[in-house]
Design a protein around this motif. Structure first.
Motif, short mmCIF file in Angstrom:
data_model
loop_
_atom_site.label_atom_id
_atom_site.label_comp_id
_atom_site.label_asym_id
_atom_site.label_seq_id
_atom_site.Cartn_x
_atom_site.Cartn_y
_atom_site.Cartn_z
N LYS A 60 0.81 -1.21 0.00
CA LYS A 60 0.00 0.00 0.00
C LYS A 60 0.86 1.27 0.00
CE LYS A 60 -4.12 -1.89 2.24
NZ LYS A 60 -5.08 -1.76 3.38
N LEU A 61 2.04 1.20 0.59
CA LEU A 61 2.93 2.35 0.65
C LEU A 61 3.82 2.47 -0.58
CD1 LEU A 61 4.10 2.20 4.37
CD2 LEU A 61 2.63 3.94 3.36
N GLN A 62 3.70 1.57 -1.54
CA GLN A 62 4.62 1.55 -2.67
C GLN A 62 4.67 2.87 -3.44
OE1 GLN A 62 4.02 1.31 -6.27
NE2 GLN A 62 6.25 1.19 -6.57
N PRO A 63 3.55 3.58 -3.68
CA PRO A 63 3.67 4.88 -4.38
C PRO A 63 4.54 5.88 -3.65
CG PRO A 63 1.39 4.11 -4.40
CD PRO A 63 2.14 3.21 -3.48
N VAL A 64 4.50 5.88 -2.33
CA VAL A 64 5.34 6.80 -1.56
C VAL A 64 6.79 6.33 -1.59
CG1 VAL A 64 5.72 7.82 0.71
CG2 VAL A 64 3.39 7.39 -0.07
N LEU A 65 7.01 5.03 -1.50
CA LEU A 65 8.38 4.51 -1.52
C LEU A 65 9.06 4.76 -2.86
CD1 LEU A 65 7.74 1.05 0.20
CD2 LEU A 65 8.36 3.21 1.28
N ALA A 66 8.25 4.82 -3.93
CA ALA A 66 8.82 5.03 -5.26
C ALA A 66 9.39 6.43 -5.42
CB ALA A 66 7.75 4.78 -6.32
N LEU A 67 9.14 7.34 -4.49
CA LEU A 67 9.71 8.69 -4.56
C LEU A 67 11.23 8.66 -4.41
CD1 LEU A 67 7.13 10.66 -2.38
CD2 LEU A 67 7.33 10.68 -4.88
N SER A 68 11.76 7.60 -3.84
CA SER A 68 13.21 7.51 -3.62
C SER A 68 13.74 6.25 -4.29
CB SER A 68 13.52 7.47 -2.12
OG SER A 68 14.88 7.16 -1.91
N PRO A 69 14.57 6.39 -5.33
CA PRO A 69 15.19 5.20 -5.94
C PRO A 69 16.05 4.42 -4.95
CG PRO A 69 15.45 7.14 -7.35
CD PRO A 69 14.92 7.63 -6.04
N ILE A 70 16.61 5.13 -3.97
CA ILE A 70 17.44 4.43 -2.98
C ILE A 70 16.60 3.48 -2.15
CG2 ILE A 70 18.89 4.76 -0.94
CD1 ILE A 70 19.87 7.35 -2.12
N THR A 71 15.39 3.90 -1.79
CA THR A 71 14.50 3.03 -1.02
C THR A 71 14.16 1.77 -1.80
OG1 THR A 71 13.54 4.95 0.10
CG2 THR A 71 12.30 2.90 0.18
N ASP A 72 13.84 1.93 -3.09
CA ASP A 72 13.57 0.75 -3.91
C ASP A 72 14.80 -0.15 -3.99
OD1 ASP A 72 10.97 1.45 -4.44
OD2 ASP A 72 11.43 2.50 -6.30
N GLY A 73 15.98 0.46 -4.09
CA GLY A 73 17.20 -0.34 -4.11
C GLY A 73 17.43 -1.09 -2.81
N VAL A 74 17.12 -0.45 -1.69
CA VAL A 74 17.25 -1.12 -0.39
C VAL A 74 16.28 -2.29 -0.29
CG1 VAL A 74 16.93 -0.83 2.09
CG2 VAL A 74 18.15 0.92 0.80
N LEU A 75 15.04 -2.10 -0.76
CA LEU A 75 14.07 -3.19 -0.75
C LEU A 75 14.58 -4.37 -1.57
CD1 LEU A 75 10.66 -1.33 -1.22
CD2 LEU A 75 11.39 -2.59 0.79
N ILE A 76 15.11 -4.10 -2.74
CA ILE A 76 15.61 -5.18 -3.60
C ILE A 76 16.82 -5.86 -2.96
CG2 ILE A 76 16.66 -5.67 -5.84
CD1 ILE A 76 14.96 -3.40 -7.00
N ALA A 77 17.73 -5.05 -2.39
CA ALA A 77 18.93 -5.63 -1.78
C ALA A 77 18.58 -6.49 -0.57
CB ALA A 77 19.89 -4.51 -1.38
N LEU A 78 17.73 -5.97 0.33
CA LEU A 78 17.35 -6.75 1.51
C LEU A 78 16.55 -7.99 1.12
CD1 LEU A 78 16.33 -3.97 4.08
CD2 LEU A 78 18.47 -5.23 3.93
N GLY A 79 15.64 -7.83 0.16
CA GLY A 79 14.86 -8.98 -0.28
C GLY A 79 15.73 -10.05 -0.90
N SER A 80 16.71 -9.64 -1.71
CA SER A 80 17.60 -10.62 -2.34
C SER A 80 18.46 -11.33 -1.31
CB SER A 80 18.50 -9.91 -3.37
OG SER A 80 17.72 -9.26 -4.36
N ALA A 81 19.03 -10.55 -0.37
CA ALA A 81 19.88 -11.15 0.66
C ALA A 81 19.08 -12.13 1.52
CB ALA A 81 20.49 -10.06 1.54
#
Length: 623
Positions: A272-293
């Motif tokens: 539900k918060l994804q539109p707000v999180l998309a304001l920062s590319p770094i946040t999306d990168g952190v999500l991908i990095a933590l999810g992958s790890a």
């Protein structure tokens, strides 16, 4: 009738809460003569009503636009705090999934907890649990959602520590509570900042605000990191993932809910918060990095566990890691499909695991073996649940991963590699667990293990049928890709085209490789049937979760303890020293002044006049 169901949709989460309140007399021991069973029946009835109400509501809302119901709670100048309920196919479907799994878990608990003296308290906590998760599914207000997440944290603490007479259980409940509190505190900071920046905490309003918001990169990054901290803790993602492993000390019916919908609640908030999180590319990168790890690390850790519940709980963290990757890639529909298919398959797996634990009185897989012929229903449930977890057979997860790698041209090659690795390791882990438990020679604890009673068999068989029907449900909801449909309209070339065109066969092959390797070792005995990995250092590295807890001891725990020691020293010797010095100075001056007291009022007046005069001269001199 339809309008009535829509207007009363807000009360569905209250069914579980009402059931919890009604069972308090039995849970508190005020009613003893009837025994604790009426508490279970009351909660079952209320959950059944919630499921029926939700089913009717889901049919009404299907293919209809979302409806928001607003209930004002606090209104003041420049402040309007309202509870907003979203009635949409997604929110109602999520709530119905919670009610359905809660119903089968409570029915299952009738047999599993039959001889437990605190069964009434357990059902009270389950009702509280259900109310919090159902409310999160319907909530369209971040303010309300945060309050419900706190309810979820409290109920997790109480359920994990249900058998509080055992020291290990108390430690596990404490660690789970404190770990989640770390994420919740950071989430609260993000919620407060988001309220100040956007002027609203409604998810619908936040989505509109995010389309035109212009935030500084640092502000957007800090806001996004604060908002994802809560879901990281709730979904057991690195580095706040250790609690889920310890939470397996609680009763298994609670583990069914915890590994299927509780972890999904945090991910649902993240979506539900994804539109707000998309304001920062770094946040999306952190999500991908933590999810992958987490996805890769937890899949590796799972294959080194000898505790049956822990081997499955780590795979829960791994699949929630895939959900984080999907959200980071802005592929929300894939994230929702993963949550659905994983929840149903994992609930079935934990039902079969609970049946094994009840009949063998152990969670150690080294003490099991030869159960397939003695527990046919449990064996079938495990096989179906395991098949639904990996992209081997055409069950739920297969179709979800096929849609993921075939429905987006922008799917990066590294994501395909992660999916292949996680799918293969999960297949290997589930085959390993099957081999250690159901095949081989019977052990002393498994030689006389009957099938579970009907109270556990009925929900387990029902969930088996539901898991087999997932592809039909997805097809009915038009969520499957057609085999004849073109995968993409954008041309590709080179290795990228090769990867994308062969992604689905590779997923199938990775799962088959995992099953083949696990089967060769643990079913057919090509090599000696090991319980542990042949390399002791690797085994210990994975078994102890990459020594993350020890890393915490030498970093965070050490830093906090040193700061606490320094703070205690400053408080004792500096702050207390200054205060004691002032006290001694006051005492000494008062003792000295008492000898200058003459008792003559003229002398007092003269002293006051001189002092006032000096103050006036000082003030005039300053100006």
């Amino acid at each position: 009738m339809s309008q009535f169901l829509l207007q009363t949709s807000w009360c569905i989460p209250f069914y579980g809460l009402i059931g919890a309140i009604l069972t308090l007399p039995w849970a508190m021991g005020l009613v003893r003569r009837t025994g604790p069973r009426p508490a279970a029946y009351i909660n079952l009835l209320m959950t059944l009503l919630a499921f029926i109400h939700g089913s009717l509501l889901f049919r009404i809302t299907w293919n209809h636009p979302a409806l928001n119901l607003t209930y004002s709670w606090l209104t003041a100048p420049d402040l309007d705090i309202s509870f907003v309920i979203e009635i949409s196919p997604v929110s109602v479907g999520a709530m119905e999934l919670v009610a359905g799994l809660s119903l089968v878990a409570q029915f299952y608990a009738l047999g599993y907890m039959e001889k437990d003296w605190a069964i009434a308290r357990f059902y009270t906590l389950l009702g509280f649990f259900e109310a919090a998760i159902s409310g999160i599914a319907l909530s369209d207000s971040m303010f309300l959602t945060y309050g419900l997440l706190e309810m979820l944290t409290l109920s997790t603490y109480l359920l994990v520590g249900f058998w509080y007479a055992q020291p290990l259980v108390v430690t596990a409940a404490r660690d789970a509570f404190l770990t989640k509190r770390v994420g919740d505190v950071l989430l609260l900071m993000g919620v407060v900042a988001l309220s100040a920046l956007s002027g609203s905490l409604s998810f619908s309003d936040l989505e509109i605000w995010a389309e035109t918001a212009e935030l500084k990169p640092l502000t957007a990054t800090l806001l996004g990191l604060g908002l994802i901290a809560g879901p990281i803790g709730k979904c057991a993602q690195f580095p706040l993932h250790l609690w889920l492993d310890e939470a397996m000390e609680g009763p298994n019916p609670a583990s069914i809910m915890r590994n299927s919908v509780v972890v999904s609640a945090g991910a649902f908030v993240l979506i539900k918060l994804q539109p707000v999180l998309a304001l920062s590319p770094i946040t999306d990168g952190v999500l991908i990095a933590l999810g992958s790890a987490t996805a890769i690390g937890a899949s590796l850790v799972a294959i080194a566990q000898i505790d049956i519940k822990r081997a499955l709980s780590h795979s829960t963290s791994a699949y929630l890691g895939l959900v984080f990757i999907a959200v980071g890639l802005k592929q929300v529909d894939i994230a929702l499909l993963l949550l659905l298919t994983h929840a149903l398959a994992k609930a079935l797996l934990f039902m079969s695991v609970g049946s094994i634990i009840l009949t063998t009185s152990t969670q150690d897989m080294t003490e099991m073996g030869g159960l397939w012929s003695r527990m046919p229903a449990t064996t079938t449930a495990y096989l179906v649940g395991a098949s639904g977890m990996v992209a081997v057979l055409p069950l739920g997860t297969f179709w979800t991963m096929r849609r993921w790698v075939s429905g987006f041209w922008e799917t990066p090659w590294w994501l395909v590699l992660i999916l292949l690795l996680v799918n293969g390791l999960t297949a290997l882990n589930l085959t390993r667990v099957f081999g250690l438990i159901f095949t081989g020679e019977p052990q002393p604890k498994t030689r006389r293990t009957p099938e579970v009673p009907w109270q556990m068999a009925v929900p387990m068989v029902s969930m088996t049928i539901v898991t087999l029907l997932i592809p039909l449900m997805l097809q009915q909801w038009q969520l499957l890709l057609s085999w004849s449909a073109p995968l993409r309209d954008i041309p590709a070339s080179g290795i990228t085209e090769l990867i994308h065109q062969t992604a689905v066969p590779l997923l199938w092959i990775s799962g088959l490789i995992g099953v083949a390797v696990g089967g060769a070792i643990y079913l057919y005995g090509v090599v000696e049937r090991p319980v542990r990995l042949p390399w002791k250092s690797v085994q210990e590295l994975l078994a102890y979760d990459f020594y993350i807890d020890r890393l915490y001891d030498v970093t965070v725990v050490f830093l906090v303890s040193r700061l606490s020691a320094i703070s205690a020293w400053v408080d004792r010797y500096i702050i207390d020293g200054v205060v004691n010095a002032l006290g001694l100075a006051t005492l000494g001056s008062s003792e000295g002044l008492k000898y200058s007291i003459s008792g003559q009022s003229q002398f007092y007046v003269l002293t006051i006049t001189i002092a006032v005069g000096l103050l006036i001269i000082l003030m005039l001199w300053q100006f």
